[in-house]
Design a protein around this motif. Structure first.
Motif, PDB file in Angstrom:
ATOM      1  N   LEU A 115       0.883  -1.193   0.143  1.00 22.74           N
ATOM      2  CA  LEU A 115      -0.011  -0.021  -0.007  1.00 22.74           C
ATOM      3  C   LEU A 115       0.954   1.156  -0.137  1.00 22.74           C
ATOM      4  O   LEU A 115       0.507   2.278  -0.700  1.00 22.74           O
ATOM      5  CB  LEU A 115      -0.962  -0.082   1.171  1.00 22.74           C
ATOM      6  N   ASP A 116       1.987   1.190   0.707  1.00 22.28           N
ATOM      7  CA  ASP A 116       2.774   2.561   0.869  1.00 22.28           C
ATOM      8  C   ASP A 116       3.314   2.748  -0.592  1.00 22.28           C
ATOM      9  O   ASP A 116       3.668   4.119  -0.807  1.00 22.28           O
ATOM     10  CB  ASP A 116       4.183   2.189   1.610  1.00 22.28           C
ATOM     11  N   ALA A 117       3.641   1.742  -1.283  1.00 28.88           N
ATOM     12  CA  ALA A 117       4.183   1.938  -2.749  1.00 28.88           C
ATOM     13  C   ALA A 117       2.988   2.316  -3.730  1.00 28.88           C
ATOM     14  O   ALA A 117       3.236   3.145  -4.746  1.00 28.88           O
ATOM     15  CB  ALA A 117       4.694   0.590  -3.222  1.00 28.88           C
ATOM     16  N   LEU A 118       1.826   1.857  -3.512  1.00 29.21           N
ATOM     17  CA  LEU A 118       0.673   1.856  -4.409  1.00 29.21           C
ATOM     18  C   LEU A 118      -0.006   3.301  -4.221  1.00 29.21           C
ATOM     19  O   LEU A 118      -0.184   3.921  -5.230  1.00 29.21           O
ATOM     20  CB  LEU A 118      -0.508   0.727  -4.191  1.00 29.21           C
ATOM     21  N   LEU A 119      -0.407   3.446  -3.109  1.00 33.09           N
ATOM     22  CA  LEU A 119      -1.331   4.860  -2.835  1.00 33.09           C
ATOM     23  C   LEU A 119      -0.646   6.015  -3.230  1.00 33.09           C
ATOM     24  O   LEU A 119      -1.213   6.651  -4.204  1.00 33.09           O
ATOM     25  CB  LEU A 119      -1.706   4.699  -1.380  1.00 33.09           C
ATOM     26  N   PRO A 120       0.613   6.309  -3.031  1.00 36.82           N
ATOM     27  CA  PRO A 120       1.193   7.632  -3.604  1.00 36.82           C
ATOM     28  C   PRO A 120       1.212   7.672  -5.140  1.00 36.82           C
ATOM     29  O   PRO A 120       0.853   8.699  -5.741  1.00 36.82           O
ATOM     30  CB  PRO A 120       2.689   7.595  -3.362  1.00 36.82           C
ATOM     31  N   VAL A 121       1.017   6.532  -5.978  1.00 30.91           N
ATOM     32  CA  VAL A 121       0.969   6.485  -7.432  1.00 30.91           C
ATOM     33  C   VAL A 121      -0.376   6.893  -7.723  1.00 30.91           C
ATOM     34  O   VAL A 121      -0.720   7.537  -8.700  1.00 30.91           O
ATOM     35  CB  VAL A 121       1.597   4.993  -7.950  1.00 30.91           C
ATOM     36  N   GLN A 122      -1.326   6.304  -6.958  1.00 32.39           N
ATOM     37  CA  GLN A 122      -2.664   6.365  -7.432  1.00 32.39           C
ATOM     38  C   GLN A 122      -3.574   7.674  -7.192  1.00 32.39           C
ATOM     39  O   GLN A 122      -4.341   8.189  -7.364  1.00 32.39           O
ATOM     40  CB  GLN A 122      -3.516   5.125  -6.854  1.00 32.39           C
ATOM     41  N   ARG A 123      -2.888   8.266  -5.791  1.00 29.64           N
ATOM     42  CA  ARG A 123      -3.401   9.545  -5.307  1.00 29.64           C
ATOM     43  C   ARG A 123      -3.730  10.484  -6.320  1.00 29.64           C
ATOM     44  O   ARG A 123      -4.686  11.291  -6.116  1.00 29.64           O
ATOM     45  CB  ARG A 123      -2.733   9.857  -3.884  1.00 29.64           C
ATOM     46  N   PRO A 124      -2.866  10.673  -7.344  1.00 30.16           N
ATOM     47  CA  PRO A 124      -3.114  12.044  -8.156  1.00 30.16           C
ATOM     48  C   PRO A 124      -4.340  11.716  -8.858  1.00 30.16           C
ATOM     49  O   PRO A 124      -4.967  12.702  -9.692  1.00 30.16           O
ATOM     50  CB  PRO A 124      -1.922  11.812  -9.125  1.00 30.16           C
ATOM     51  N   TYR A 125      -4.956  10.324  -9.009  1.00 30.50           N
ATOM     52  CA  TYR A 125      -6.128  10.131 -10.058  1.00 30.50           C
ATOM     53  C   TYR A 125      -7.336   9.742  -8.951  1.00 30.50           C
ATOM     54  O   TYR A 125      -8.507   9.876  -9.623  1.00 30.50           O
ATOM     55  CB  TYR A 125      -5.709   8.618 -10.814  1.00 30.50           C
ATOM     56  N   TRP A 126      -6.919   9.353  -7.695  1.00 29.65           N
ATOM     57  CA  TRP A 126      -8.119   8.877  -6.968  1.00 29.65           C
ATOM     58  C   TRP A 126      -7.935   9.339  -5.541  1.00 29.65           C
ATOM     59  O   TRP A 126      -6.811   9.565  -5.112  1.00 29.65           O
ATOM     60  CB  TRP A 126      -8.281   7.333  -6.797  1.00 29.65           C
ATOM     61  N   SER A 127      -8.915   9.718  -4.898  1.00 30.13           N
ATOM     62  CA  SER A 127      -8.968  10.111  -3.322  1.00 30.13           C
ATOM     63  C   SER A 127      -8.775   8.785  -2.609  1.00 30.13           C
ATOM     64  O   SER A 127      -9.650   8.048  -2.105  1.00 30.13           O
ATOM     65  CB  SER A 127     -10.234  10.943  -2.987  1.00 30.13           C
ATOM     66  N   LEU A 128      -7.619   8.605  -2.059  1.00 34.22           N
ATOM     67  CA  LEU A 128      -7.331   7.348  -1.180  1.00 34.22           C
ATOM     68  C   LEU A 128      -6.613   8.001   0.369  1.00 34.22           C
ATOM     69  O   LEU A 128      -6.011   8.896   0.095  1.00 34.22           O
ATOM     70  CB  LEU A 128      -6.335   6.541  -2.082  1.00 34.22           C
TER      71      LEU A 128
END
Length: 128
Positions: A115-128
Motif C-alpha cells: 500500500l505504501d508503494a501503491l497509494l502515492p502513485v494512485q493519489r493523483p487520480y483517486w481520493s485514497l
C-alpha cells in the motif's frame, strides 16, 4: 499472503472502484492465487475468495444495481479451483454469510509495504 491481498483490496481496489462508480462490473475470476495453486503462490483460501467476492458484490449493489459478471479464467489446482468457484457462486447467490469485515489474521507488513508503494502513485487520480 492472503492478508496482503485482503489489505490491498480493502484500501486500494474497493475505494477506487467506488469512486469510478461503474454501471457494470466485469470480474476476470482467476483462482491461481489459491493457497494450493502450483503457479500463483499467493495463499488465498476459498474463504478469502468469498470475502473478496462479497466486497465486489457490495460495490455492484451500491453503484450499478447489482450488475456484475464474473468469468472464470485461471487456477491450476483443480480441487482449489472447484472450492473457490463454489465459494464465489455461493456469495453471488446469497447462500453464504457476509463476512467481508472479517480480515484474515496475521502480519500485514507486506500488505502495508504494498500500500505504501501503491497509494502515492494512485493519489493523483483517486481520493485514497
Amino acid at each position: 499472503m492472503a492478508q496482503l491481498v485482503d489489505l490491498v483490496f480493502r484500501h486500494g481496489v474497493i475505494p477506487v472502484l467506488k469512486q469510478f462508480n461503474p454501471e457494470l462490473i466485469l470480474v476476470s475470476a482467476g483462482f491461481d492465487a489459491f493457497d494450493g495453486d502450483p503457479l500463483g503462490g499467493m495463499k488465498v483460501s476459498a474463504e478469502g475468495f468469498a470475502r473478496l467476492t462479497t466486497m465486489i458484490a457490495r460495490v455492484a449493489d451500491e453503484c450499478c444495481h447489482g450488475r456484475l459478471v464474473a468469468m472464470t479464467e485461471g487456477g491450476y489446482d483443480l480441487g482449489g479451483l472447484a472450492a473457490c468457484t463454489r465459494a464465489a457462486i455461493e456469495v453471488l447467490a446469497g447462500e453464504r454469510p457476509d463476512r467481508r469485515d472479517e480480515a484474515p489474521a496475521g502480519s500485514t507488513r507486506r500488505g502495508e509495504a504494498t500500500l505504501d508503494a501503491l497509494l502515492p502513485v494512485q493519489r493523483p487520480y483517486w481520493s485514497l
